[in-house]
Every structure is written in structure tokens, then in C-alpha cells.
Design a protein around this motif. Structure first.
Motif, PDB file in Angstrom:
ATOM      1  N   VAL A 186      -0.797   2.080  -4.665  1.00  0.00           N
ATOM      2  CA  VAL A 186      -1.462   0.808  -4.411  1.00  0.00           C
ATOM      3  C   VAL A 186      -2.106   0.345  -5.709  1.00  0.00           C
ATOM      4  O   VAL A 186      -2.964   1.036  -6.256  1.00  0.00           O
ATOM      5  N   ARG A 187      -1.671  -0.809  -6.210  1.00  0.00           N
ATOM      6  CA  ARG A 187      -2.268  -1.379  -7.416  1.00  0.00           C
ATOM      7  C   ARG A 187      -3.181  -2.530  -7.010  1.00  0.00           C
ATOM      8  O   ARG A 187      -2.751  -3.475  -6.344  1.00  0.00           O
ATOM      9  N   VAL A 188      -4.448  -2.429  -7.395  1.00  0.00           N
ATOM     10  CA  VAL A 188      -5.428  -3.448  -7.028  1.00  0.00           C
ATOM     11  C   VAL A 188      -5.313  -4.620  -7.999  1.00  0.00           C
ATOM     12  O   VAL A 188      -5.583  -4.482  -9.189  1.00  0.00           O
ATOM     13  N   LYS A 189      -4.911  -5.759  -7.491  1.00  0.00           N
ATOM     14  CA  LYS A 189      -4.746  -6.959  -8.308  1.00  0.00           C
ATOM     15  C   LYS A 189      -6.060  -7.719  -8.470  1.00  0.00           C
ATOM     16  O   LYS A 189      -6.355  -8.215  -9.560  1.00  0.00           O
ATOM     17  N   GLY A 196      -7.676  -3.562 -11.038  1.00  0.00           N
ATOM     18  CA  GLY A 196      -6.844  -2.976 -12.072  1.00  0.00           C
ATOM     19  C   GLY A 196      -6.477  -1.518 -11.861  1.00  0.00           C
ATOM     20  O   GLY A 196      -5.638  -0.976 -12.567  1.00  0.00           O
ATOM     21  N   ARG A 197      -7.073  -0.888 -10.892  1.00  0.00           N
ATOM     22  CA  ARG A 197      -6.837   0.536 -10.639  1.00  0.00           C
ATOM     23  C   ARG A 197      -5.630   0.727  -9.719  1.00  0.00           C
ATOM     24  O   ARG A 197      -5.368  -0.095  -8.845  1.00  0.00           O
ATOM     25  N   THR A 198      -4.915   1.812  -9.920  1.00  0.00           N
ATOM     26  CA  THR A 198      -3.860   2.216  -8.994  1.00  0.00           C
ATOM     27  C   THR A 198      -4.318   3.478  -8.285  1.00  0.00           C
ATOM     28  O   THR A 198      -4.742   4.434  -8.929  1.00  0.00           O
ATOM     29  N   VAL A 199      -4.269   3.446  -6.975  1.00  0.00           N
ATOM     30  CA  VAL A 199      -4.616   4.615  -6.164  1.00  0.00           C
ATOM     31  C   VAL A 199      -3.412   4.966  -5.301  1.00  0.00           C
ATOM     32  O   VAL A 199      -2.495   4.155  -5.138  1.00  0.00           O
ATOM     33  N   THR A 200      -3.427   6.161  -4.764  1.00  0.00           N
ATOM     34  CA  THR A 200      -2.364   6.589  -3.850  1.00  0.00           C
ATOM     35  C   THR A 200      -2.962   6.804  -2.469  1.00  0.00           C
ATOM     36  O   THR A 200      -3.966   7.496  -2.328  1.00  0.00           O
ATOM     37  N   THR A 236       8.101  -3.495  -3.803  1.00  0.00           N
ATOM     38  CA  THR A 236       6.666  -3.701  -3.653  1.00  0.00           C
ATOM     39  C   THR A 236       6.436  -5.056  -3.006  1.00  0.00           C
ATOM     40  O   THR A 236       7.250  -5.982  -3.167  1.00  0.00           O
ATOM     41  N   THR A 237       5.346  -5.149  -2.260  1.00  0.00           N
ATOM     42  CA  THR A 237       4.916  -6.423  -1.697  1.00  0.00           C
ATOM     43  C   THR A 237       3.437  -6.589  -2.008  1.00  0.00           C
ATOM     44  O   THR A 237       2.757  -5.639  -2.396  1.00  0.00           O
ATOM     45  N   TRP A 292       1.732  -2.929  -3.192  1.00  0.00           N
ATOM     46  CA  TRP A 292       2.026  -1.555  -2.794  1.00  0.00           C
ATOM     47  C   TRP A 292       3.504  -1.372  -2.534  1.00  0.00           C
ATOM     48  O   TRP A 292       4.236  -2.322  -2.299  1.00  0.00           O
ATOM     49  N   ASP A 293       3.909  -0.123  -2.593  1.00  0.00           N
ATOM     50  CA  ASP A 293       5.311   0.236  -2.402  1.00  0.00           C
ATOM     51  C   ASP A 293       5.509   0.873  -1.030  1.00  0.00           C
ATOM     52  O   ASP A 293       5.991   1.972  -0.906  1.00  0.00           O
TER      53      ASP A 293
END
Length: 157
Positions: free
Chosen positions: A63-66, A47-51, A85-86, A78-79
Motif C-alpha cells: 500500500v503506497r500512501v499518496k 509517501g510511505r509504503t506499508v504492507t 494497482t488501483t 495498492w496491489d
């Protein structure tokens, strides 16, 4: 559910380390920066988004952790291509107590035609480079600087 008829990049490598060590190498940026990106805003958590940043190219990606299944799978969005995003799945299989098979799957491409071919080519090469660097770092303690040296004609810091 993944649609296997859609374009997908898939790369793989056996790493001679236990699955917990290989899995943690992708979770913990203190390790990942030895073989992939140069900077991260934190560890991967569901659930976290990191760069992630590649400072030598002045590029960053959100980067969004699914999903994270410990020692089995990491799924992110990620973008890595501006405006799109893919999804990237990192799958880990313990072959023995001391060897791990890593498969990286990248899918959900929005491009078509020549742009899609270019995206698949770039991502296949990129993730192969990541796995090569991972292997060198975890098995031999060698930081090969593969990502930094992949595009030597790009202005670097």
C-alpha cells in the motif's frame, strides 16, 4: 483529477463516532486490524509504503500512501489484484460532532470485460464488508471477523 467516466467502486456508511476517531481507525493498524486486515508493517503516512496482510488467507498487499488530509481524506495505491494497482480514496465528512460519513472510492482498474465486472463486484463487496466491520467495532466494540469469515472454504491458518 479523478475521471468519473472510468469504472469506479463506491461504498459508504455513516459511523456514529467523531470524524477524528473514524479517520484514525484507517491510519492506525492497531485499530484497523479489528475490522479489516490482520497485520500491517506500520501506520499510514504520506509517501510511505506499508504492507497489509490477511494471515488467514496467506495474502499480503503493498500500500503506497499518496495523500493524507487529516480527518478528510486518505488516498492510497495498492496491489490488491496480482500484477495491477488501483487507487483507493477514503473520504470522511463530519455530519455532526458525533457522526461521520465515510465514502470509499476504488478506481484505476486495468481489467476489461468479464474480468472488470468480477473486479468491481469483488471490490464493492470487500469495501462494504470493511465498512460494516468498522461500524460494529467503533460503535459497539464488537469484532465481527467479517473479513476472516467472508471466504470460509479458503484454507486458513
Amino acid at each position: 483529477m479523478e475521471n468519473t467516466k472510468l469504472p469506479m467502486v463506491e461504498t459508504q456508511m455513516m459511523i456514529r463516532k467523531p470524524v477524528a476517531i473514524v479517520f484514525e481507525a484507517f491510519i492506525d493498524p492497531a485499530v484497523t486490524t479489528k475490522f479489516w486486515f490482520t497485520k500491517s508493517s506500520g501506520k499510514l503516512e504520506p509517501g510511505r509504503t506499508v504492507t497489509w496482510g490477511w494471515e488467514m488467507y496467506n495474502v499480503a498487499s503493498d500500500v503506497r500512501v499518496k495523500e493524507i488530509i487529516p480527518n478528510e481524506k486518505i488516498s492510497i495505491e495498492w496491489d490488491n489484484t496480482p500484477g495491477t494497482t488501483t487507487t483507493v480514496d477514503f473520504e470522511f465528512t463530519a455530519l455532526t460532532t458525533d457522526t461521520t460519513y465515510v465514502v470509499i472510492k476504488n478506481y484505476g482498474f486495468h481489467q476489461t470485460g468479464d474480468e472488470l465486472i468480477e473486479a468491481i463486484k469483488d471490490n464493492t463487496g470487500g469495501f462494504t464488508t470493511v465498512l460494516d466491520g468498522l461500524k460494529a467495532w467503533l460503535e459497539f466494540g464488537i469484532e465481527l471477523s467479517l473479513v476472516r469469515d467472508k471466504f470460509p472454504n479458503t484454507p486458513q491458518k
